[in-house]
Every structure is written in structure tokens, then in C-alpha cells.
Design a protein around this motif. Structure first.
Motif, mmCIF file in Angstrom:
data_model
loop_
_atom_site.group_PDB
_atom_site.id
_atom_site.type_symbol
_atom_site.label_atom_id
_atom_site.label_comp_id
_atom_site.label_asym_id
_atom_site.label_seq_id
_atom_site.Cartn_x
_atom_site.Cartn_y
_atom_site.Cartn_z
ATOM 1 N N HIS A 210 -57.151 53.548 60.326
ATOM 2 C CA HIS A 210 -57.320 52.093 60.257
ATOM 3 C C HIS A 210 -56.498 51.439 61.372
ATOM 4 O O HIS A 210 -55.539 52.022 61.876
ATOM 5 C CB HIS A 210 -56.837 51.603 58.887
ATOM 6 C CG HIS A 210 -57.435 50.297 58.464
ATOM 7 N ND1 HIS A 210 -57.287 49.129 59.174
ATOM 8 C CD2 HIS A 210 -58.190 49.975 57.374
ATOM 9 C CE1 HIS A 210 -57.901 48.152 58.549
ATOM 10 N NE2 HIS A 210 -58.466 48.635 57.449
ATOM 11 N N ASP A 263 -53.961 44.972 56.034
ATOM 12 C CA ASP A 263 -55.150 44.586 56.790
ATOM 13 C C ASP A 263 -55.310 43.087 56.622
ATOM 14 O O ASP A 263 -55.660 42.613 55.535
ATOM 15 C CB ASP A 263 -56.364 45.341 56.245
ATOM 16 C CG ASP A 263 -57.653 44.959 56.953
ATOM 17 O OD1 ASP A 263 -57.600 44.148 57.897
ATOM 18 O OD2 ASP A 263 -58.712 45.477 56.552
ATOM 19 N N GLN A 292 -61.183 49.706 54.231
ATOM 20 C CA GLN A 292 -60.199 50.762 54.027
ATOM 21 C C GLN A 292 -60.713 51.861 53.097
ATOM 22 O O GLN A 292 -59.952 52.688 52.613
ATOM 23 C CB GLN A 292 -58.883 50.198 53.501
ATOM 24 C CG GLN A 292 -58.997 49.327 52.266
ATOM 25 C CD GLN A 292 -57.608 48.904 51.777
ATOM 26 O OE1 GLN A 292 -56.781 49.731 51.439
ATOM 27 N NE2 GLN A 292 -57.351 47.602 51.792
#
Length: 429
Positions: A210, A263, A292
């Protein structure tokens, strides 16, 4: 998402204009051209000539495995007709068998030695039940619809040559085989050498992690948040399988100091909120895939402070594959997936993985074990086709019975560039 191309690959909606297929075609023929140029220049001893013939056979194997009907190119600048897959298979086998006597046992790191040729020959022979079926006219039979006793015996003969050489052994620690410092690993038979400064191309960390995972490993650049594992495949491992722990990154993610990473554009429907938590579950592929979702690829492990290009060398062939080839060839020869030799060879690998031994096996269970051992080593498509499972359903992919999809379409870009009529499309496309 990349315009839907990767989803089309996943669901087997192959098109002749597929850019990935064209890249594969070009990469292989570029390698073949380099080999033919070196061989054409002359001045090489028998060992170096044999090394190059093995490399050329390897590139032809990649083409034959992927496209079936390809051109056998042994000279530069010469147009040759397209050959059907059985002829390409025989060329590869002949090249490898002829090269083995002239090869030194060890030609130096990352170079093809005698046992690399033995190992590649074993792999090709094992797949003879696929490769000796013609593609022209359409693939009409299942793999191994015939007598392949000779080829399976040859696969065992070549694996035995490698196993009995004494040059290789299983690494007791599965994770070390793929680590950033895996140079000279005892399990490697033939590898692609990568280096973060000079040997570019190994970037699994960028592909899978990520964006905020940059903070987890102090990466030089931000990853792309791309590839994840299918949930069903991740769940096919026993919970205590060391290969699962070594192959995937799951759970809450932190920075180097143990603080959660977040995030900032997280999905509002994600119950984990902004904090990154890699879960095996994937809600969907498109258009509302969670950013994710999915266990991330960690088999080629990441080091702290890593550049976009990784140091991990990539095994073209490793010692564990010899165990699996011999196990499968033995099972097929005896029509018994629970043959004692098959069970012994598979259980050696399971013992290393810290999971219980099999007392019996089916073809489906053997295929699952191939996946657990060889994940991320670009074997899966070949294994699934050989085990007649390529058309099966899996996560986000419906089942199909289209045997023509066992080879990719000849790239449209290559058909357009061939003006002498020597290249035609595979049946079905």
C-alpha cells in the motif's frame, strides 16, 4: 485496474491485442536474437556454446508454453515458418539433450550449468502431455490423453541427475530462499540475478504494498498498492504453515516505530477505518474494491531502506521443484497420487513448512500443494493447465471449458508486423 486489462487476464478474457502478451513475445525473441548473434559470431568453446543453446531453449520454452504455435528461430535475420507446439517441444528437448554433455557442472553464478539443463529438461518432459497436443486445428483433448510413459520416465531421469549431483539441498528455512540476501542459496539451480543498483526489474514490493507502506520499510519510493492474493488461496494454507507466514503480509501495519500507518483516502465502508489492516478478504475487483483488501505479496521479502529495485535473486529453477516433478511423474506413471515415492517427496517439503505429512493424496490436493510451495514463482498457469484445472472457477472468475484458452492469442501487434504470411492466429481467437 490498468484499464481492466489485469481483470481480463484473471477471468481469461484474452484478446489478441493484449499488451502483456506482446511484451512476453518480444522479451523472449529479443533474448533469442541475442543468443543467435553470439552463436553466429563463432569463436566459442563447446561449454559456452552449450550454455547459449540452453538459454535459447529456455526462451523457446517460454514462447511454446504461452503461445503454442511459434517460430523456431536459430538464425538472425531469417524468416522461418510458424511451427506447431509438438515441433517446438521436440526442438527444445533436442537442444537440451544435446547440450548437457558439453556443459560444465557449474558455470558460475546465474549461468546455465549441466544441472540447470537437466532441471529444465525435467520440467519440459513433465509437461509433454500438454505440449505434444497440436494447437493448429484447435486443442481437442485433455492433457495426458495418451501414453506418456517415456516422457515421464525421462522427467524422473533428469530430476535424479540433479538430486544425485550433491550440489544442491533444501534450505532449512523456506524464507531464506527468497530473501534480499539470497545470493548463493543452496536451493538455487538457475537464477535471475537482481541488484538494487545495477540489476533492475525486481520490484514486487512496489507492485504489492500500500502507499503508506513506505513508512513500514522506509522505502525510497511509495509503492503502487497493486497485487494481492486471492482469499481462497491464502486460506488454502494451514494456519501454522511456515510458507504462509513467509509468503504474505497480513494484519495491522505500522511504521518503523510501531505506530499505525493510515490511508487518508480510505474507503468509508471499510470497518478498519483509515488504519491499514491487510485482510485476506477482498470485497470485489472493480469498481469499489477496498484499497487495503487482500493479503499482500511478501515471499520475496522487503528490507528496510529498500530502493524501488530489490536485491532478491529470482529462481528460474530451484531444488524443491525437482522433488515435485519427480513426485508427479511417479504418480502419473503408476496412476497413483498416493504412491510411496510421491508421498515421501511431498512430505519432505511439508516437513520443512512445519505442517503434518500427507498419508494419501489426490490430484487436486497435489495441485494445491504445488501452489503453496511455488506461489509467486510464475508456475501456476502451467501447473493448472497440466492438471486440467485451467478452466476451473476461482475467486471472481467463472468456470469455462474453452481449451483454446490454454494458449494465449498470437499478439495482434506481431500479426500486423508480419507481412510474409508466416504467422497466423491461434484457433479460437
Amino acid at each position: 485496474y490498468n484499464g481492466g486489462v489485469l481483470i481480463a487476464l484473471h477471468t481469461h478474457e484474452f484478446q489478441a491485442g493484449l499488451g502483456e502478451a506482446n511484451n512476453m513475445w518480444n522479451d523472449a525473441y529479443n533474448g533469442i536474437t541475442q543468443v543467435n548473434t553470439l552463436l553466429g559470431a563463432g569463436g566459442l568453446d563447446a561449454n559456452k556454446t552449450a550454455q547459449l543453446r540452453v538459454v535459447r531453449a529456455y526462451f523457446h520454452w517460454r514462447l511454446m508454453d504461452a503461445f503454442g504455435r511459434v517460430k523456431i528461430q536459430t538464425q538472425t535475420g531469417v524468416s522461418v515458418p510458424q511451427s506447431d507446439r509438438p515441433a517446438v517441444y521436440q526442438f527444445i528437448i533436442d537442444e537440451l539433450e544435446a547440450s548437457i554433455p558439453d556443459l560444465a557442472p557449474d558455470n558460475g553464478y546465474a549461468r546455465a550449468g549441466k544441472y540447470a539443463a537437466h532441471a529444465l529438461a525435467a520440467r519440459v518432459y513433465l509437461n509433454a502431455g500438454v505440449y505434444k497436443r497440436p494447437v493448429s486445428g484447435g486443442i481437442s483433448t485433455a492433457p495426458f490423453a495418451g501414453d506418456y510413459t517415456f516422457e515421464l520416465q525421462k522427467a524422473i531421469e533428469h530430476t535424479d541427475a540433479v538430486i544425485n549431483s550433491g550440489l544442491y539441498e533444501l534450505d532449512p528455512n523456506f524464507a531464506d530462499v527468497f530473501a534480499p540476501d539470497n545470493v548463493g542459496n543452496p536451493e538455487h539451480i538457475w537464477i535471475l540475478p537482481y541488484d538494487e543498483a545495477t540489476g533492475a526489474g525486481m520490484n514486487f514490493a512496489q507492485m504489492s504494498l500500500h502507499y503508506p507502506s513506505q513508512l513500514t520499510f522506509d522505502l525510497e519510493q511509495q509503492p503502487w498498492n497493486g497485487y494481492s492474493s486471492l482469499e481462497s488461496f491464502y486460506n488454502s494454507f494451514d494456519a501454522n504453515d511456515k510458507r504462509r507466514a513467509a509468503s504474505f503480509i497480513v494484519g495491522p501495519q505500522t511504521d518503523l516505530n510501531g505506530n499505525p500507518i493510515v490511508d487518508v483516502a480510505f474507503d468509508k465502508a471499510d470497518p478498519d477505518g483509515p488504519e491499514i489492516n491487510f485482510t485476506p478478504a477482498i470485497n470485489e475487483l472493480f469498481p469499489n474494491a477496498s484499497r487495503q483488501a487482500g493479503a499482500r505479496l511478501g515471499k520475496f521479502s522487503h528490507k528496510v531502506g529498500q530502493r524501488p529495485e530489490m536485491d532478491n535473486d529470482f529462481p528460474i529453477i530451484r531444488f524443491a521443484e525437482m522433488h515435485l516433478i519427480k513426485a508427479e511423474a511417479t504418480a502419473r506413471l503408476n496412476s497413483n497420487w498416493s504412491h510411496p515415492t510421491t508421498l515421501t517427496l511431498v512430505n519432505i517439503l511439508r516437513e520443512r513448512a512445519g505442517v503434518s505429512s500427507f498419508t494419501s493424496l489426490t490430484a487436486d490436493e497435489f495441485l494445491a500443494e504445488l501452489g503453496r510451495e511455488k506461489f509467486q514463482e510464475v508456475h501456476r498457469r502451467t501447473d493448472q493447465i497440466r492438471m486440467d484445472a485451467w478452466g476451473d472457477a476461482w475467486d471472481f472468475k467463472p468456470a469455462h471449458s474453452d481449451r483454446y484458452k490454454e494458449v494465449f492469442p498470437i499478439p495482434q501487434q506481431q500479426l500486423n508486423a508480419t507481412t510474409d504470411g508466416s504467422l497466423s492466429q491461434n484457433p479460437g481467437y
